[in-house]
Design a protein around this motif. Structure first.
Motif, mmCIF file in Angstrom:
data_model
loop_
_atom_site.group_PDB
_atom_site.id
_atom_site.type_symbol
_atom_site.label_atom_id
_atom_site.label_comp_id
_atom_site.label_asym_id
_atom_site.label_seq_id
_atom_site.Cartn_x
_atom_site.Cartn_y
_atom_site.Cartn_z
ATOM 1 N N ASN A 76 30.302 -11.697 -29.929
ATOM 2 C CA ASN A 76 29.505 -12.838 -30.405
ATOM 3 C C ASN A 76 30.137 -14.173 -30.017
ATOM 4 O O ASN A 76 30.147 -15.113 -30.805
ATOM 5 C CB ASN A 76 29.277 -12.757 -31.920
ATOM 6 N N LEU A 77 30.634 -14.242 -28.795
ATOM 7 C CA LEU A 77 31.199 -15.476 -28.259
ATOM 8 C C LEU A 77 30.307 -16.083 -27.179
ATOM 9 O O LEU A 77 30.489 -17.239 -26.806
ATOM 10 C CB LEU A 77 32.596 -15.214 -27.686
ATOM 11 N N LEU A 78 29.367 -15.297 -26.673
ATOM 12 C CA LEU A 78 28.495 -15.720 -25.582
ATOM 13 C C LEU A 78 27.113 -15.131 -25.842
ATOM 14 O O LEU A 78 27.001 -13.991 -26.295
ATOM 15 C CB LEU A 78 29.043 -15.206 -24.246
ATOM 16 N N THR A 79 26.090 -15.915 -25.572
ATOM 17 C CA THR A 79 24.730 -15.382 -25.651
ATOM 18 C C THR A 79 24.043 -15.569 -24.309
ATOM 19 O O THR A 79 24.399 -16.463 -23.530
ATOM 20 C CB THR A 79 23.894 -16.074 -26.757
ATOM 21 N N LEU A 80 23.084 -14.729 -24.078
ATOM 22 C CA LEU A 80 22.234 -14.821 -22.899
ATOM 23 C C LEU A 80 20.863 -15.202 -23.412
ATOM 24 O O LEU A 80 20.272 -14.489 -24.230
ATOM 25 C CB LEU A 80 22.203 -13.481 -22.170
ATOM 26 N N GLU A 81 20.359 -16.346 -22.954
ATOM 27 C CA GLU A 81 19.093 -16.871 -23.457
ATOM 28 C C GLU A 81 18.063 -16.899 -22.344
ATOM 29 O O GLU A 81 18.403 -17.071 -21.180
ATOM 30 C CB GLU A 81 19.286 -18.295 -23.986
ATOM 31 N N GLN A 82 16.820 -16.771 -22.729
ATOM 32 C CA GLN A 82 15.721 -16.939 -21.790
ATOM 33 C C GLN A 82 15.183 -18.355 -21.954
ATOM 34 O O GLN A 82 14.933 -18.800 -23.083
ATOM 35 C CB GLN A 82 14.632 -15.919 -22.092
ATOM 36 N N VAL A 83 15.039 -19.058 -20.841
ATOM 37 C CA VAL A 83 14.567 -20.443 -20.876
ATOM 38 C C VAL A 83 13.416 -20.615 -19.893
ATOM 39 O O VAL A 83 13.286 -19.869 -18.928
ATOM 40 C CB VAL A 83 15.709 -21.440 -20.532
ATOM 41 N N THR A 84 12.604 -21.616 -20.159
ATOM 42 C CA THR A 84 11.497 -21.965 -19.268
ATOM 43 C C THR A 84 11.762 -23.360 -18.723
ATOM 44 O O THR A 84 12.003 -24.296 -19.486
ATOM 45 C CB THR A 84 10.158 -21.948 -20.033
ATOM 46 N N ASP A 85 11.745 -23.501 -17.382
ATOM 47 C CA ASP A 85 12.003 -24.818 -16.797
ATOM 48 C C ASP A 85 10.740 -25.664 -16.792
ATOM 49 O O ASP A 85 9.685 -25.234 -17.264
ATOM 50 C CB ASP A 85 12.629 -24.688 -15.400
ATOM 51 N N THR A 86 10.846 -26.866 -16.260
ATOM 52 C CA THR A 86 9.725 -27.819 -16.290
ATOM 53 C C THR A 86 8.520 -27.337 -15.490
ATOM 54 O O THR A 86 7.392 -27.750 -15.754
ATOM 55 C CB THR A 86 10.176 -29.189 -15.749
ATOM 56 N N SER A 87 8.750 -26.454 -14.525
ATOM 57 C CA SER A 87 7.625 -25.949 -13.737
ATOM 58 C C SER A 87 7.056 -24.652 -14.318
ATOM 59 O O SER A 87 6.186 -24.041 -13.718
ATOM 60 C CB SER A 87 8.055 -25.731 -12.282
ATOM 61 N N GLY A 88 7.547 -24.237 -15.479
ATOM 62 C CA GLY A 88 7.019 -23.061 -16.146
ATOM 63 C C GLY A 88 7.688 -21.756 -15.762
ATOM 64 O O GLY A 88 7.272 -20.690 -16.205
ATOM 65 N N LYS A 89 8.700 -21.811 -14.898
ATOM 66 C CA LYS A 89 9.408 -20.597 -14.494
ATOM 67 C C LYS A 89 10.361 -20.162 -15.602
ATOM 68 O O LYS A 89 11.051 -20.974 -16.200
ATOM 69 C CB LYS A 89 10.209 -20.830 -13.219
ATOM 70 N N ILE A 90 10.392 -18.867 -15.841
ATOM 71 C CA ILE A 90 11.282 -18.298 -16.849
ATOM 72 C C ILE A 90 12.577 -17.875 -16.166
ATOM 73 O O ILE A 90 12.569 -17.255 -15.097
ATOM 74 C CB ILE A 90 10.621 -17.095 -17.549
ATOM 75 N N GLY A 91 13.678 -18.218 -16.788
ATOM 76 C CA GLY A 91 14.984 -17.859 -16.246
ATOM 77 C C GLY A 91 15.955 -17.556 -17.373
ATOM 78 O O GLY A 91 15.602 -17.580 -18.557
#
Length: 166
Positions: A76-91
């Motif tokens: 529990n020192l690092l998380t992996l998150e899903q994000v959406t950029d300004t163009s709508g791409k998920i990363g």
């Protein structure tokens, strides 16, 4: 090439609290190197570097990087998150916020910061064992980390032969 040319590569900022107390947070030296690399990439705007890129900047293999990342997540020192950029791409994105939250908790419990007018004094209540202190001295003097056998020898000097660590 001189120092000024290297400066153009940029600098990575790390909290001194992390550098001083990472071992108390049960972070290995290899994990700290990986955290430094994750910070370096993040501070340059790359929030999800590949394991290959991380390995290329260290002495770790791609497999080691993957294992260390998983350990950091498990601790529990690092998380992996899903994000959406300004163009709508998920990363994806690595987030070290849990590490810094845990560091904050540790510092709150073990380090006393006294505020005085125009002076901030930090009192370290950490009670390092004599073996850890002696190990650090030898590592600084030798310019390298001690092997497990060398650490065991130092421990026996103190515990069995009753040498003073000073």
């Amino acid at each position: 090439m001189n120092y000024n040319n290297y400066r153009e590569l940029g600098f990575t900022t790390l909290p001194n609290g992390l550098i001083a107390y990472y071992s108390q947070l049960q972070i290995s030296d290899a994990q700290l190197i990986l955290i430094i690399q994750l910070e370096a990439f993040s501070q340059r705007g790359e929030f999800f570097p590949s394991n290959e890129k991380l390995a290329a900047n260290t002495n770790l293999s791609v497999r080691d990087v993957g294992t260390l990342i998983q350990r950091l997540i498990d601790q529990n020192l690092l998380t992996l998150e899903q994000v959406t950029d300004t163009s709508g791409k998920i990363g994806n994105r690595y987030n070290l916020r849990p590490l810094y939250n845990k560091l904050d908790e540790y510092l709150d419990q073990h380090i006393l910061i006294k505020h005085k007018p125009n002076i901030t004094e930090i009192t370290d209540n950490l009670n390092n064992s004599p073996i850890n202190q002696l190990t650090r001295r030898f590592e600084i003097e030798f310019g390298r980390y001690l092997s497990p056998i060398e650490k065991q020898e130092l421990a026996s000097w103190i515990n069995i032969d009753h040498y003073s660590p000073k």
